[in-house]
Motif scaffolding. Structure first.
Motif, PDB file in Angstrom:
ATOM      1  N   ARG A   1       0.818  -1.215   0.000  1.00 37.57           N
ATOM      2  CA  ARG A   1       0.000   0.000   0.000  1.00 37.57           C
ATOM      3  C   ARG A   1       0.845   1.256   0.000  1.00 37.57           C
ATOM      4  NH1 ARG A   1      -5.062   0.649   3.726  1.00 37.57           N
ATOM      5  NH2 ARG A   1      -5.523   2.263   2.229  1.00 37.57           N
TER       6      ARG A   1
ATOM      7  N   LYS B   1       1.874   5.806  -5.769  1.00 37.96           N
ATOM      8  CA  LYS B   1       0.481   5.980  -6.174  1.00 37.96           C
ATOM      9  C   LYS B   1      -0.104   4.716  -6.802  1.00 37.96           C
ATOM     10  CE  LYS B   1       1.854   8.411 -10.420  1.00 37.96           C
ATOM     11  NZ  LYS B   1       1.987   7.239 -11.257  1.00 37.96           N
TER      12      LYS B   1
ATOM     13  N   SER C   1      -7.787   7.730   5.117  1.00 35.28           N
ATOM     14  CA  SER C   1      -7.406   8.056   3.743  1.00 35.28           C
ATOM     15  C   SER C   1      -7.558   6.793   2.922  1.00 35.28           C
ATOM     16  CB  SER C   1      -5.957   8.510   3.690  1.00 35.28           C
ATOM     17  OG  SER C   1      -5.098   7.399   3.912  1.00 35.28           O
ATOM     18  N   ASP C   2      -7.379   6.904   1.611  1.00 34.38           N
ATOM     19  CA  ASP C   2      -7.401   5.669   0.814  1.00 34.38           C
ATOM     20  C   ASP C   2      -6.024   5.020   0.793  1.00 34.38           C
ATOM     21  OD1 ASP C   2      -7.188   7.087  -2.573  1.00 34.38           O
ATOM     22  OD2 ASP C   2      -5.984   7.392  -0.793  1.00 34.38           O
ATOM     23  N   GLY C   3      -5.065   5.633   1.483  1.00 33.49           N
ATOM     24  CA  GLY C   3      -3.753   5.014   1.644  1.00 33.49           C
ATOM     25  C   GLY C   3      -2.863   5.036   0.429  1.00 33.49           C
ATOM     26  N   ASN C   4      -3.352   5.638  -0.660  1.00 34.45           N
ATOM     27  CA  ASN C   4      -2.577   5.682  -1.885  1.00 34.45           C
ATOM     28  C   ASN C   4      -1.695   6.934  -1.875  1.00 34.45           C
ATOM     29  OD1 ASN C   4      -2.407   3.891  -3.966  1.00 34.45           O
ATOM     30  ND2 ASN C   4      -3.994   4.841  -5.203  1.00 34.45           N
ATOM     31  N   VAL C   5      -0.439   6.749  -1.458  1.00 33.57           N
ATOM     32  CA  VAL C   5       0.401   7.933  -1.320  1.00 33.57           C
ATOM     33  C   VAL C   5       0.957   8.354  -2.675  1.00 33.57           C
ATOM     34  CG1 VAL C   5       2.527   8.807  -0.280  1.00 33.57           C
ATOM     35  CG2 VAL C   5       1.018   7.336   1.042  1.00 33.57           C
ATOM     36  N   LEU C   6       0.712   9.606  -3.050  1.00 29.92           N
ATOM     37  CA  LEU C   6       1.196  10.107  -4.340  1.00 29.92           C
ATOM     38  C   LEU C   6       2.655  10.518  -4.232  1.00 29.92           C
ATOM     39  CD1 LEU C   6      -1.825  12.386  -5.279  1.00 29.92           C
ATOM     40  CD2 LEU C   6      -1.230  10.222  -6.335  1.00 29.92           C
ATOM     41  N   GLU C   7       2.949  11.292  -3.209  1.00 31.66           N
ATOM     42  CA  GLU C   7       4.321  11.746  -3.019  1.00 31.66           C
ATOM     43  C   GLU C   7       4.477  12.231  -1.586  1.00 31.66           C
ATOM     44  OE1 GLU C   7       5.443  15.447  -4.924  1.00 31.66           O
ATOM     45  OE2 GLU C   7       3.387  16.195  -4.855  1.00 31.66           O
TER      46      GLU C   7
ATOM     47  N   ARG D   1       6.386  15.106   0.315  1.00 34.18           N
ATOM     48  CA  ARG D   1       7.153  16.343   0.084  1.00 34.18           C
ATOM     49  C   ARG D   1       6.890  17.329   1.205  1.00 34.18           C
ATOM     50  NH1 ARG D   1       3.493  20.266  -1.251  1.00 34.18           N
ATOM     51  NH2 ARG D   1       1.682  19.691  -2.518  1.00 34.18           N
TER      52      ARG D   1
ATOM     53  N   SER E   1       5.043   5.119   5.276  1.00 37.23           N
ATOM     54  CA  SER E   1       5.579   5.713   4.044  1.00 37.23           C
ATOM     55  C   SER E   1       6.513   6.874   4.366  1.00 37.23           C
ATOM     56  CB  SER E   1       4.463   6.144   3.094  1.00 37.23           C
ATOM     57  OG  SER E   1       3.712   7.181   3.649  1.00 37.23           O
TER      58      SER E   1
END
Lengths: 317, 677, 318
Positions: B526, B530, C142-148, C150, C181
């Motif tokens: 997970r 992305k 959250s949906d847990g989908n980390v974009l970045e 920063r 993350s």
């Protein structure tokens, strides 16, 4: 895998994590198995295992932090805030700390309850954590004195009339009755002798009903707790937060039935905890009797029972 | 007992290995000359080192960095650098925090001009600070003022300061960086970078400073300045373009080694229009993952892993020093008893009243129509079949018998005749195993799957226990091995055992620890950027198919956790997701691939990381391989084709379970002697 | 700067707030929770706005009928600036109150920074504590989908090339994937956790630790065993505790120069986030220190039930 097995495995993992991260490894699985053997059937065991996974424990580290919070957030902040208001909301460090030090010098901290009970031993940690001088701490019998040494002279005075703040510290406010007792026996006397004295009662934990009663009927100027247990913390109440989404086959009704069945054997007067509080709470130094007796009962009488979070004070008759 | 303070395998910090431990791993492996064999720091051609999570890429790069050179040459670092013939300047791209050099209402072209200058200023400080440190051990005097003057000449404009020493120069450049930072950090409000002056042409400082140092410092006259630029995946595409340009324009005395995640290279383009760097021409590539899993590392890894475990135990100091040898270490883990074909297995039922026969009976009763086609029309025939295939007290043999029977059923053979034949084979086998070599081989190949089915049917937990199993699960990743030991230790202590003291760590504790490690490993998908959710979903589908196979009436492949396929035919998205899954070590690339039976084509082969297997009750040993066509691959990996997955799964299931509706898409594929650890 | 001197007070949940100061401008980030909606109704202000942030993915017909402003832009900076450019106020002389409850943390941080650099002297912040989180420790935020991962815009420092004594302090909340993350992004750094304790409700401390336990490999043993505590509902004590912790860790650092680069990451309650922001603005600007954040694609709109308490914090900048 059926629901029972799946839930059993998941609860075991949760309890292992609780034990590791919060319960200071106080409980290992063999302790849990021994405790579960108090219950007769597998269905009873799974209900109780779920209850155990909801148990809230506050260890030494946490209790010390709560004692810091009492001093910093309940006692100190009020005084600081008043100082600022009196001084045109100044933020000047020296002004504020100077005034605060004067108020602190006019403060005494006291414990609640019997010296052998937890309330007074907490004072030791309270003093340590907040780096306070010993002279700021007294016993209740040191609040007043006879005006003269003559034993026939009944006139009572305040031993330190310059003291403005009397701060009573307790671990748990249950029914509020002890607070009312203190109010009647001590606070009223202080107020009689010094009407502008500020007498406060601060507890780490409190039953909402108890603290509301104390606020309403006592003569304390402030009655507060860091943590309050309202009806949602009574594990079988209709608002219980413990049973929001229990895993199958656990249900509130079944769990309550089991807790009552065995609770009635252990403490017929209060099978679900003193005053029917139905709590699932324990501390490093003790488990309060407001918690379900199936958790803490350890009396070696006709009923043989192995607790999971023992209670040390056996005076609950 | 506070379990975790005594747990010798608890990870102390996120970067859990000391450099020394990883050095030992690379250096001590027999037949391998360690780091220098893989990476020659003296090669002037730039190198890109690609590796996934846990591949050791960062440790490899750190091995060549100045701090480790200092450790290797404690007596005299300057002499050491001279001897090494290089100095390693190590940069983690994450430290640049270059995510802030985008948007904020600033035109992209402005950022493209800004970034190279900022990067060069950053690297200038890095080189100078490294060299200043090294020179602090220097007895000889150097003409710092001359060096400063020559370095200042690398700037296009005269600076406001005139530093005379290297320390002053470093400080001056630091001030420049501060001004640049302030301008960038405020540009969201100022909406411009107009105040920023670009004082040097891209690359002039990057190459110029090493040249000046090389010329003026005796110990640096003949050395290479090796830039070790790690975590390139943290840079945006346009920023990577600059790094590609530096590689293209490489000048002595410099060389560049880039460390990057396999799918972190966003471009090979350079700042010169349309010019792209090419492998073999402007750079070479080292693919670390492949190196890790080469076959000859297998026995070496086992030795290393156990040594690692032992050293952690000794280091913890709270565990008995008695354990010194590998075999003693092994002894502390309870092993599953080896089960032979004719053994009775405790708590596993067999015979007429057992679960295996119950399932068979249920299947026969349920699929009457199919049975009639296969020559079974009377209940007495069903009873006879069941009696022929029951072997009381020999559950594994019985399972193998029913497996064979299902196989015949799937080929539409006559059921009663098949049962009679299988019964004969089994009885002959009982008398003399060698008399039935095919049946013996069948049991051997499918043993793991058949035992897994027996456990499941009898509501017993999957079994993952014993050191050999743990070695296989961690498959070349020392960190995974330590994680397994950590969780096993926790469960063992929690279960009231005293691990590494008097009693063995029970099978139960090992299984619980392994399952937890596996779950956590999977949960890590997970956080894989992305695409994490997509990778996770794809792996779940894949695992689901493998699980269907394993627990079906007739698994078509034994010990299946590997697929192959012609990726060139799959969608771009499928290729990309498979690549990312490999990058995150969820899938492990088999370097040999799989030769297509009908052509000379070699398909890619991907093994599910064995760390994930326990989460789904899948096998650890790698044997069978299934070939997926592009439709299946896309259904698993490409969200655009997700709607096809349901039917594919259905076909998969039907072809493996009574009454075995034929599937054209998923051929039975049984490979002998497939890739093994 | 002694943050603990700042005023904080409880507001009544049921009684009216009309006797409190009237504001010129009241802002709230719209989401589906009872907490946020009931505070909006009670707030006493001449102008009120609902800020609509794209990360909640609300459709037109799900929004309130009036006083909404859809914040434009892909970054927290652009979104907040789009609003203030639209209303064009003399901020120095405007009495502002913000309900921080529904804000995403980066937007919350940026709006405070923006007001700070526009010389606002005093800022009132409201926060409503929930009764409980909807799925207790299983609540997903959250949906847990980390974009970045920063730096938050406005909280970028001047970092240094030396990284041997880097420190990451995470304000740990329930989302263990975000914690992992961020830890992995700065895995070379020493990591400390700041935990909200006292927690908002007694059971939330335990829920919190169960979640952070799932990130224990990424956090490392020291961060798990020796967390720093600050009350979950107090931004000012949070700021004080951060300051004191960093002073102490600086002294204990193995390097003579102290901490090389400092990274802060607020992933717990909004009041704690304000604490991180306050401390940064007052003491870390221009230093090798940043506030970093794992930006992800979708925020959950409704994670809590009920209102336990409502707080008013007065941040004094001058």
């Amino acid at each position: 895998m059926d629901d029972f097995e799946k839930t059993y495995d998941e609860l075991k993992i949760k309890i292992k994590n609780l034990s590791e991260y919060i319960w200071q490894n106080r409980i290992i699985w063999t302790d849990v198995e021994v405790w579960l053997n108090n219950f007769e059937t597998n269905d009873e065991k799974i209900q109780m295992l779920f209850l155990l996974s909801q148990f809230m424990y506050f260890g030494d580290k946490e209790l010390r932090e709560l004692l810091k919070a009492i001093y910093r957030d309940k006692y100190k902040y009020k005084i600081i805030s008043d100082i600022r208001i009196r001084n045109d909301s100044t933020l000047d460090f020296n002004t504020i700390t100077g005034e605060f030090d004067k108020e602190l010098a006019r403060t005494k901290f006291l414990g609640v309850g019997n010296p052998s009970e937890s309330g007074t031993h907490l004072l030791y940690f309270f003093r340590q954590e907040n780096k306070l001088a010993k002279s700021l701490f007294i016993n209740t019998h040191e609040i007043t004195a006879r005006e003269s040494k003559d034993s026939t002279d009944k006139k009572i005075i305040l031993r330190n009339p310059e003291i403005k703040h009397y701060i009573f510290i307790d671990d748990l406010c249950g029914s509020g009755n002890q607070v009312l007792d203190y109010s009647r026996d001590i606070v009223e006397e202080i107020k009689r002798l010094k009407p502008d004295a500020v007498v406060s009662y601060y507890a780490l934990f409190a039953m909402s009903s108890g603290i509301q009663k104390a606020k309403r009927f006592s003569k304390f100027d402030h009655v507060e707790a860091i943590y309050e247990f309202d009806s949602s913390f009574s594990c079988f109440s209709s608002k219980s937060r413990h049973f929001k989404k229990p895993p199958s086959p656990v249900t509130l009704e079944k769990a309550k039935e089991v807790a009552l069945k065995y609770g009635n054997r252990l403490w017929p007067g209060f099978p679900l905890g003193y005053n029917n509080c139905q709590l699932l709470v324990g501390f490093q130094h003790n488990t309060p009797d407001n918690t379900l007796p199936i958790i803490w009962f350890d009396e070696d009488q006709s009923e043989r029972w192995t607790p999971i979070f023992k209670r040390y004070n056996k005076n609950y008759n | 007992m506070d379990n975790s303070t005594r747990n010798p395998f608890t990870i102390v910090k996120a970067n859990d290995f000391t450099d020394q431990e990883i050095l030992d791993y690379w250096v001590d492996i027999p037949g391998d000359s360690g780091f220098h064999h893989l990476v020659d720091p003296l090669t002037p051609m730039p190198m890109i080192i690609m590796g996934g999570k846990g591949s050791g890429k960062t440790h490899l790069m750190r091995y060549f960095s100045y701090p480790l050179q200092k450790v290797k040459h404690p007596e005299n670092i300057l002499k050491g650098i001279e001897k090494d013939k290089f100095i390693g300047i190590y940069l983690k791209c994450g430290g640049l925090n270059s995510g802030r050099f985008t948007e904020k209402n600033i035109d992209e072209e402005i950022w493209k001009n800004f970034f190279p200058y900022y990067f060069d200023i950053w690297m200038a400080q890095l080189i100078l600070d490294t060299v200043i440190e090294a020179l602090s051990y220097n007895d000889n005097s150097i003409d710092e003022e001359k060096i400063c003057t020559e370095i200042l000449d690398c700037f296009d404009d005269t600076l406001s300061e005139s530093p005379k020493t290297l320390l002053e120069l470093s400080s001056t450049i630091k001030q420049i960086q501060k001004q640049l930072d302030m301008a960038v950090n405020n540009c969201i409000f100022t909406r411009s970078l107009d105040g920023v002056q670009i004082l040097a042409t891209p690359g002039k400082l990057f190459y110029g400073i090493p040249r000046v140092l090389s010329k003026n410092i005796k110990e640096f006259n003949d050395i290479l300045f090796v830039y070790l630029i790690d975590e390139l995946e943290n840079l945006h595409e346009y920023q990577q373009v600059y790094i590609q340009s530096l590689m293209r324009d490489i000048k002595l005395p410099c060389s560049i080694k880039i460390g990057v995640r396999t799918y972190g290279m966003k471009t090979y383009k350079t700042m010169a229009d349309n010019e792209e760097n090419r492998e073999g021409s402007e750079f070479s590539i080292l693919r670390l993952d492949k190196k890790l899993r080469e076959k000859n590392r297998a026995t070496n890894y086992k030795q290393f892993a156990v040594d690692l475990g032992l050293s952690r135990l000794r280091e913890s100091g709270k565990i008995s020093d008695k354990i010194t040898s590998q075999s003693e270490f092994f002894d502390y883990f309870e092993e599953e008893k080896t089960i032979n074909e004719l053994d009775n297995i405790p708590e596993i039922s067999s015979g007429i009243s057992g679960k295996t026969i119950a399932k068979l009976k249920s299947a026969l009763n349920k699929h009457e129509q199919s049975n009639i086609k296969n020559g079974v029309s009377k209940p007495s025939q069903t009873t006879e079949i069941i009696n022929l295939l029951s072997f009381e007290g020999m559950p594994l043999l019985e399972k193998a018998a029913t497996y064979s029977f299902y196989k015949e059923w799937s080929k539409s053979k006559k059921l009663l005749e098949s049962a009679i034949s299988i019964n004969t084979i089994c009885n002959n086998f009982i008398a003399d195993k060698d008399s039935q070599p095919q049946f013996k081989e069948l049991i051997s190949k499918f043993k793991s799957d058949l035992l897994a089915q027996l456990r499941k049917d009898n509501a017993k937990k999957d079994s993952y226990a014993g050191i050999e199993t743990l070695i296989k699960i961690s498959k070349g990743f020392p960190r995974s091995f330590l994680t397994l030991l950590k969780h096993i230790y926790q469960y063992s202590a929690f279960n009231g055992e005293t691990p590494f003291h008097s009693k063995k760590i029970s099978i139960k504790s090992q299984i619980e620890g392994v399952k937890q490690s596996s779950l956590w490993y999977f949960e890590d998908t997970r956080i894989a950027g992305k695409d994490g959710a997509q990778i996770k979903s794809s792996i779940e589908k894949l695992a689901e198919l493998y699980r269907i196979n394993r627990y079906s009436d007739k698994p078509s492949e034994c010990s299946l956790t590997t697929f192959s396929g012609d990726l060139t035919k799959a969608s771009k998205e499928t290729q990309r997701i498979i690549g990312l899954a490999s990058d995150w070590s969820m899938l492990l690339v088999d370097p040999d691939g799989r030769k297509d039976k009908n052509s000379s084509r070699v398909d890619s082969k991907f093994i599910l990381n064995p760390m994930l297997s326990p989460h789904w009750g899948l096998p650890i040993s790698v044997r069978g391989v299934i070939n997926f066509n592009e439709k299946t691959l896309n259904a698993i990996f490409d969200p655009a084709h997700e709607s096809d997955y349901k039917s594919i799964k259905s076909e998969f299931e039907n072809s493996r379970n009574a009454p075995f509706n034929k599937s054209l898409d998923v051929p039975t594929d049984f490979i002998q002697g497939a890739f093994k650890l | 700067m002694e943050y603990s001197f700042f005023y904080k007070t409880e507001l009544p949940i049921i009684d009216s707030w009309d006797h409190h100061d009237r504001y010129d401008l009241f802002l709230s980030a719209f989401n589906s929770s009872e907490r946020v909606n009931s505070v909006y109704l009670k707030a006493n202000s001449i102008d009120k706005y609902w800020l609509i942030f794209p990360e909640y993915h609300y459709l037109e017909n799900e929004l309130p009928n009036e006083n909404t402003f859809c914040c434009q832009g892909s970054s927290e900076g652009d979104q907040i600036l789009s609003f203030f450019n639209h209303i064009n106020l003399d901020l120095e002389n405007t009495k502002i109150c913000i309900d921080i409850t529904g804000f995403m943390r980066p937007q919350l941080a940026f709006i405070i920074k923006f007001l700070y650099i526009n010389k606002i002297k005093k800022l009132d912040l409201i926060y409503s504590e929930p009764e409980h989180y909807s799925s207790k420790e299983k609540t997903e935020f959250s949906d847990g989908n980390v974009l970045e991962i920063r730096q938050i815009i406005g909280f970028e420092g001047t970092h240094t090339q030396t990284t041997t004594d880097d420190l990451l302090i995470i304000g740990s909340g329930y989302d263990h994937n975000l914690i992992k993350s961020v830890c992995n992004d700065k895995e070379h750094a020493k990591i400390k956790q700041l935990i909200g304790f006292p927690s908002l409700r007694p059971d939330m401390y335990q829920e919190n630790l169960l979640k952070t336990g799932l990130a224990s490999d990424a956090l490392g043993n020291d961060a798990v065993k020796n967390p720093i505590f600050a009350p979950a509902n107090d931004p000012f004590i949070t700021a004080s505790v951060l300051r004191d912790t960093i002073i102490e860790l600086n002294k204990k650092s193995s390097s003579a120069e102290g901490i090389s680069n400092l990274y802060l990451c607020p992933l717990s309650t909004k009041p704690q986030t304000v604490g991180f922001v306050l401390y940064y603005l007052k003491e870390l600007q221009g230093m090798p220190a940043s506030i970093i954040y794992p930006f992800f694609t979708k925020y959950e709109r409704e994670t809590s039930k009920g209102i336990n308490k409502i707080w008013l914090y007065t941040v004094e900048f001058s």
